[in-house]
Design a protein around this motif. Structure first.
Motif, PDB file in Angstrom:
ATOM      1  N   ASP A  29       0.813  -1.215   0.000  1.00 60.33           N
ATOM      2  CA  ASP A  29       0.000   0.000   0.000  1.00 60.33           C
ATOM      3  C   ASP A  29       0.853   1.275   0.000  1.00 60.33           C
ATOM      4  O   ASP A  29       0.331   2.367  -0.154  1.00 60.33           O
ATOM      5  N   ARG A  64     -17.421  -8.670   9.458  1.00 59.28           N
ATOM      6  CA  ARG A  64     -17.804  -8.379  10.840  1.00 59.28           C
ATOM      7  C   ARG A  64     -17.758  -6.874  11.093  1.00 59.28           C
ATOM      8  O   ARG A  64     -18.705  -6.298  11.583  1.00 59.28           O
ATOM      9  N   THR A  65     -16.628  -6.253  10.727  1.00 60.24           N
ATOM     10  CA  THR A  65     -16.525  -4.794  10.899  1.00 60.24           C
ATOM     11  C   THR A  65     -16.328  -4.148   9.533  1.00 60.24           C
ATOM     12  O   THR A  65     -15.305  -4.363   8.885  1.00 60.24           O
ATOM     13  N   THR A  79     -12.291  -8.281   6.388  1.00 66.53           N
ATOM     14  CA  THR A  79     -12.348  -7.134   5.484  1.00 66.53           C
ATOM     15  C   THR A  79     -11.380  -6.046   5.949  1.00 66.53           C
ATOM     16  O   THR A  79     -11.720  -4.863   5.988  1.00 66.53           O
ATOM     17  N   TRP A  88      -6.311  -4.092  15.661  1.00 70.45           N
ATOM     18  CA  TRP A  88      -5.166  -4.902  16.070  1.00 70.45           C
ATOM     19  C   TRP A  88      -4.072  -4.042  16.695  1.00 70.45           C
ATOM     20  O   TRP A  88      -3.187  -4.543  17.373  1.00 70.45           O
ATOM     21  N   THR A  98      -5.990  -6.681   3.900  1.00 65.06           N
ATOM     22  CA  THR A  98      -5.752  -7.883   3.113  1.00 65.06           C
ATOM     23  C   THR A  98      -7.022  -8.324   2.387  1.00 65.06           C
ATOM     24  O   THR A  98      -7.010  -8.555   1.175  1.00 65.06           O
ATOM     25  N   LYS A 143      -8.392   2.730  12.290  1.00 62.78           N
ATOM     26  CA  LYS A 143      -7.750   1.452  11.973  1.00 62.78           C
ATOM     27  C   LYS A 143      -6.842   1.747  10.799  1.00 62.78           C
ATOM     28  O   LYS A 143      -7.030   2.742  10.111  1.00 62.78           O
TER      29      LYS A 143
HETATM   30  O1  N01 Z   1      -5.846  -7.992   9.074  1.00 60.74           O
HETATM   31  P1  N01 Z   1      -6.815  -7.063   9.938  1.00 60.74           P
HETATM   32  P2  N01 Z   1      -5.257  -7.759   7.594  1.00 60.74           P
HETATM   33  N1  N01 Z   1     -14.666 -13.590  12.761  1.00 60.74           N
HETATM   34  O2  N01 Z   1      -6.602  -7.488  11.353  1.00 60.74           O
HETATM   35  C1  N01 Z   1     -11.745 -10.026  10.624  1.00 60.74           C
HETATM   36  C2  N01 Z   1      -0.972  -4.846   6.871  1.00 60.74           C
HETATM   37  N2  N01 Z   1      -1.193  -5.039   5.465  1.00 60.74           N
HETATM   38  O3  N01 Z   1      -4.478  -8.948   7.242  1.00 60.74           O
HETATM   39  O4  N01 Z   1     -12.388  -5.918  12.496  1.00 60.74           O
HETATM   40  C3  N01 Z   1     -14.914 -12.723  11.782  1.00 60.74           C
HETATM   41  O5  N01 Z   1      -6.683  -5.652   9.606  1.00 60.74           O
HETATM   42  C4  N01 Z   1     -11.607  -8.666  11.230  1.00 60.74           C
HETATM   43  O6  N01 Z   1     -12.852  -8.226  11.710  1.00 60.74           O
HETATM   44  P3  N01 Z   1     -12.893  -7.237  13.010  1.00 60.74           P
HETATM   45  C5  N01 Z   1      -1.695  -3.592   7.320  1.00 60.74           C
HETATM   46  O7  N01 Z   1      -0.942  -2.930   8.279  1.00 60.74           O
HETATM   47  C6  N01 Z   1      -0.391  -4.309   4.677  1.00 60.74           C
HETATM   48  O8  N01 Z   1      -6.333  -7.324   6.676  1.00 60.74           O
HETATM   49  O9  N01 Z   1     -11.948  -7.846  14.022  1.00 60.74           O
HETATM   50  N3  N01 Z   1     -14.053 -11.844  11.305  1.00 60.74           N
HETATM   51  C7  N01 Z   1     -11.073  -7.878  10.044  1.00 60.74           C
HETATM   52  O10 N01 Z   1     -12.082  -7.549   9.166  1.00 60.74           O
HETATM   53  C8  N01 Z   1      -2.947  -4.187   7.892  1.00 60.74           C
HETATM   54  O11 N01 Z   1      -3.627  -3.359   8.774  1.00 60.74           O
HETATM   55  C9  N01 Z   1      -0.508  -4.403   3.354  1.00 60.74           C
HETATM   56  O12 N01 Z   1     -14.288  -7.261  13.419  1.00 60.74           O
HETATM   57  C10 N01 Z   1     -12.848 -11.819  11.867  1.00 60.74           C
HETATM   58  C11 N01 Z   1     -10.159  -8.904   9.384  1.00 60.74           C
HETATM   59  O13 N01 Z   1     -10.601 -10.183   9.799  1.00 60.74           O
HETATM   60  C12 N01 Z   1      -2.395  -5.431   8.529  1.00 60.74           C
HETATM   61  O14 N01 Z   1      -1.489  -5.936   7.580  1.00 60.74           O
HETATM   62  C13 N01 Z   1      -1.498  -5.204   2.782  1.00 60.74           C
HETATM   63  C14 N01 Z   1     -12.494 -12.689  12.898  1.00 60.74           C
HETATM   64  C15 N01 Z   1      -8.731  -8.766   9.819  1.00 60.74           C
HETATM   65  O15 N01 Z   1      -8.246  -7.520   9.460  1.00 60.74           O
HETATM   66  C16 N01 Z   1      -3.401  -6.492   8.836  1.00 60.74           C
HETATM   67  O16 N01 Z   1      -4.325  -6.549   7.763  1.00 60.74           O
HETATM   68  C17 N01 Z   1      -2.304  -5.947   3.608  1.00 60.74           C
HETATM   69  C18 N01 Z   1     -13.472 -13.594  13.351  1.00 60.74           C
HETATM   70  N4  N01 Z   1     -13.246 -14.437  14.366  1.00 60.74           N
HETATM   71  C19 N01 Z   1      -2.145  -5.858   4.960  1.00 60.74           C
HETATM   72  N5  N01 Z   1     -11.212 -12.442  13.253  1.00 60.74           N
HETATM   73  C20 N01 Z   1       0.431  -3.597   2.572  1.00 60.74           C
HETATM   74  O17 N01 Z   1       0.120  -3.141   1.570  1.00 60.74           O
HETATM   75  C21 N01 Z   1     -10.794 -11.433  12.464  1.00 60.74           C
HETATM   76  N6  N01 Z   1     -11.781 -11.069  11.625  1.00 60.74           N
HETATM   77  C22 N01 Z   1       1.786  -3.315   3.056  1.00 60.74           C
END
Ligand code: N01
Length: 552
Positions: free
Chosen positions: A68, A219-220, A196, A505, A199, A338
């Motif tokens: 990103d 979820r969110t 959502t 997180w 990633t 977030k």
């Molecule tokens: O993880 P996240 P990510 N039941 O924790 C849901 C970096 N990154 O891998 O918000 C249902 O942000 C959770 O829902 P909620 C970047 O820093 C960088 O997407 O907990 N849903 C949420 O929607 C980023 O912030 C790049 O209610 C559940 C999702 O899963 C960090 O990595 C690209 C659940 C998790 O979102 C993490 O991103 C991508 C459950 N039991 C990521 N548990 C770059 O470009 C979790 N969720 C560098």
């Protein structure tokens, strides 16, 4: 900045004896090795669990995975030759290109000969009698080193939620952070994606374009701004190369280490019409820069609401089905409280015939069945493939899955029972000579990561050079400095809207049972760099320096 070029005579070593062991061969581990071995002349070894270098980019190969941060800033800035000789192809680099870049860097600085792949560190313990760390691997190898440096990343411990029934599922399931290297064939499959965040928002459009059907379990709801990824023009590439000194200066001077500055105006310094025009332009430009439109977007709820409403309006305008649009736009936290995702046609994806949104905040998942997901209402989603885009046990997870023991056998788990405590995010009291690159309490994940990584690796190298020059055997944070830093981390977070996203997180809220502590330092990278430089200039203020014989 302390002098990283000064060296002292290297001690004599036996097998497995090093000046420094570095854990992890991503951006941080590679540069730390370069600083310690190529500049200071230390004997250093990198231990890496994966079968290749790349760190986060070795594991995150999910569909749509790209950075990103803009490519010209998502790279090392310490070497003008690297800037000259490497060429990015797109505005946001895709994961294979980042791995190719890191491979190029490792070759350029002859790093690979000191990187041991396929070696997962199981634990490490500090021996006060020798002032050395003994590091053990899962395969039973041991290493001894004066310094232990973790370059384990902040988002490298995958979080697979304990949803009942996963073991019964007869289809295939994957976590995005441990994606199979051979890829996943979605053709003709019914896919369920949970999550959502950044990633999930990247993955969903690509999965939807390949699968028979995609259900996104939300979820969110989350904000997202278009990335507007595109190939870089030759003119832009030339401009970056010729103007890199200015770009570097900007990255070092800003809060988040990005190559753009935050506008100094308040949201309320301009008329509503002008503000909308500014947001429209930023939306058309795309990227993380959206939050830099005004200085108070990230600090004032009232100011933030104008950006939040603008994005929610965009979601409602893009998504054709009003019910789906309402669910996507029903966001409960301030924009950028977030980590703000950026996307390539995420909201547009919900206009596809083969895509459905399941609102699991309103109707939570009851269990995973043999054939799919069942919600509490009894509604069933038959699935062939389940994708967990559910994030990471962030910041502390990568540490706590190793058995790290400091003075008197104190484990890091015990030291961090109530949440991580560090000094500057760089060292933990009770764990002498342990340096934690981008550790909790440092700006890390709030920044364009290569910037804090370079700063940490250089600061650590400067500190070690100082120790060698002055015959200092150990360095360890004092309790007083640790307390004061925890207060500063809290104060910095409270000055922003970041703690207001209760499921974030950043707070550890995504992992059940994890202590709720705001982990990164939100005071800004430029301020943080100044504090670290001052600490060094004042003889490593806040650290206790021990003068006992160090070399085994
Ligand atoms: O993880 P996240 P990510 N039941 O924790 C849901 C970096 N990154 O891998 O918000 C249902 O942000 C959770 O829902 P909620 C970047 O820093 C960088 O997407 O907990 N849903 C949420 O929607 C980023 O912030 C790049 O209610 C559940 C999702 O899963 C960090 O990595 C690209 C659940 C998790 O979102 C993490 O991103 C991508 C459950 N039991 C990521 N548990 C770059 O470009 C979790 N969720 C560098």
């Amino acid at each position: 900045m302390p002098d990283v070029n000064s060296t002292s005579p290297a001690p004599v070593f036996g097998e497995g004896q090093y000046d420094a062991i570095i854990i992890g061969a991503g951006f941080a581990g590679l540069y730390q090795l370069h600083c310690l071995r190529n500049r200071l002349g230390l004997k250093a070894r990198v231990l890496e669990a994966a079968d290749g270098i790349g760190g986060t980019w070795y594991w995150n190969r999910y569909p749509g995975a790209r950075c990103d941060s803009e490519s010209h800033s998502y790279c090392y800035s310490f070497s003008d030759e690297l800037i000259r000789d490497w060429e990015w192809s797109e505005r946001y680099p895709e994961h294979p290109e980042i791995r190719r870049y890191l491979d190029f860097v490792a070759d350029r600085f002859d790093l690979k000969r000191d990187i041991q792949l396929g070696t997962r560190v199981a634990g490490a313990s500090f021996d006060a009698a020798t002032s050395r760390w003994t590091v053990t691997t899962e395969a039973g190898e041991t290493f001894s080193a004066q310094f232990l440096i973790t370059a384990v990343g902040c988002l490298s411990s995958a979080n697979v939620p304990k949803i009942p029934g996963l073991e019964d599922f007869r289809g295939d399931w994957y976590h995005t952070g441990e994606w199979p290297h051979e890829g996943v064939d979605f053709a003709g499959k019914r896919v369920g994606q949970i999550g959502t965040g950044s990633t999930g928002i990247q993955a969903a459009p690509v999965i939807a374009s390949q699968a028979a059907h995609l259900t996104v379990f939300q979820r969110t709801p989350n904000y997202s701004v278009p990335a507007h990824n595109a190939p870089l023009t030759q003119a832009f590439k030339d401009q970056v190369k010729s103007g890199y000194a200015d770009i570097r200066r900007t990255m070092h001077a800003t809060t988040n280490g990005h190559p753009f500055t935050i506008d100094d105006r308040s949201v309320f310094d301009v008329s509503p019409e002008e503000r909308t025009e500014i947001y429209e332009k930023a939306w058309a430009k795309g990227g993380l820069q959206f939050r830099a439109n005004f200085r108070d977007i990230t600090t004032s709820l009232e100011a933030n609401a104008t950006a939040a409403e603008f994005i929610k309006d965009k979601i409602r305008a893009i998504v054709k089905d009003p019910e789906t649009a309402a669910k996507l736009a029903d966001i409960d936290h301030p924009y950028a409280a977030k980590r703000p995702p950026i996307d390539s046609f995420y909201f547009e994806t919900f206009n596809r015939e083969n895509v459905e949104l399941a609102d699991i905040r309103a109707d939570p998942i009851e269990r995973i069945t043999q054939t799919g997901i069942r919600l509490q209402s009894g509604k069933e989603y038959p699935l062939d493939i389940l994708v967990f885009a559910t994030g990471f046990d962030a910041m502390t997870g990568p540490f706590l899955r190793m058995d790290i023991r400091g003075r008197d056998g104190l484990t890091l788990g015990e030291a961090w029972e109530a949440g991580p405590r560090t000094y500057l995010g760089l060292n933990v009291k009770g764990f002498p000579n342990l340096f934690t690159i981008t550790g909790p309490g440092s700006p890390s994940v709030l920044c364009n990561m290569p910037v804090p990584i370079e700063q940490h690796a250089e600061w650590i190298a400067g500190c070690i050079a100082h120790m060698r020059k002055n015959d200092i055997a150990t360095i360890e944070a004092t309790e007083e400095a640790t307390e004061a830093w925890a207060a500063e981390v809290n104060r910095a977070a409270e000055a922003t809207l970041l703690p207001q996203a209760s499921s974030s997180w950043y707070l550890g809220a995504n992992v059940p049972g994890k202590p709720r502590v705001f982990m990164p330092y939100a005071g800004g990278m430029a301020k943080y760099r100044g504090i670290c430089d001052e600490v060094a200039a004042e003889g490593y203020k806040g650290f206790e320096l021990g003068k006992v014989a160090a070399h085994a």
